[in-house]
Design an enzyme around this catalytic site. Structure first.
Site: not given
Length: 183
Positions: A83, A113, A139, A163, A177
């Site tokens: 999108n 970094h 989104g 994760k 989560r």
């Protein structure tokens, strides 16, 4: 190893390397063409998608604007949909399965970094991102370096995924989560 090989291997590399800068410029010029293209010129847009992506440009559907570092490190399965306003920082590979829906404003990062401020001035590194089949990314979600998203997973809008997500999981939040396991 040259700087591009280091980059793709996830090793610290110099992002100001002339070869890498030239490849980013090539991608920017192609993206400018894609982002300003006539939506009615499907054959021209398709040709540009094939030139930009490592694979899958022949079946991707992309709503402009779209931005990425290189494009050549993005591997798309069949029928991937982006999108509006998506960004992929593809200093390492980003692999998408088939039938992935990417909501508006989604950002996918492979770039990272060093935590050390002095090292951060001159080098960066990356970790690849892999997204399975039939995944839906809501989104404004952000996918961080090094994660894998399993088949049929759903990532809620606005989530920050730090994760990996297993197959058939619904995740949301910051940090994301698990909300539930799909049957």
């Amino acid at each position: 190893m040259n700087e591009k090989q280091k980059m793709l291997a996830g090793e610290p590399y110099d992002p100001n390397d002339s070869e890498l800068a030239a490849e980013r410029l090539k991608a920017r010029l192609l993206l400018q063409q894609i982002n300003l293209s006539d939506p009615g010129d499907e054959s021209g847009r398709r040709r540009d998608f094939v030139r930009l992506f490592a694979s899958g440009g022949d079946s991707v559907w992309l709503e402009p604007p779209f931005r990425c570092d290189y494009g050549s490190n993005i591997y798309l399965g069949r029928n991937v949909y982006f999108n509006f306003d998506c960004v992929i920082l593809d200093v390492c590979e980003v692999r998408f399965g088939d039938c992935v829906f990417v909501g508006p404003g989604v950002h996918i990062y492979t770039a990272s970094h060093p935590l050390d401020a002095i090292a951060r001035r001159t080098v960066e590194f990356g970790k690849p991102v892999t997204i399975g089949n039939d995944v839906w990314i809501g989104g404004r979600a952000v996918l961080c370096p090094g994660i894998t998203v399993g088949d049929r997973a759903v990532i809620g809008a606005g989530s920050v995924v730090t994760k990996s997500v297993l197959a058939d999981q619904v995740v949301a939040g910051n940090p994301a989560r698990v909300l539930r396991q799909l049957p």
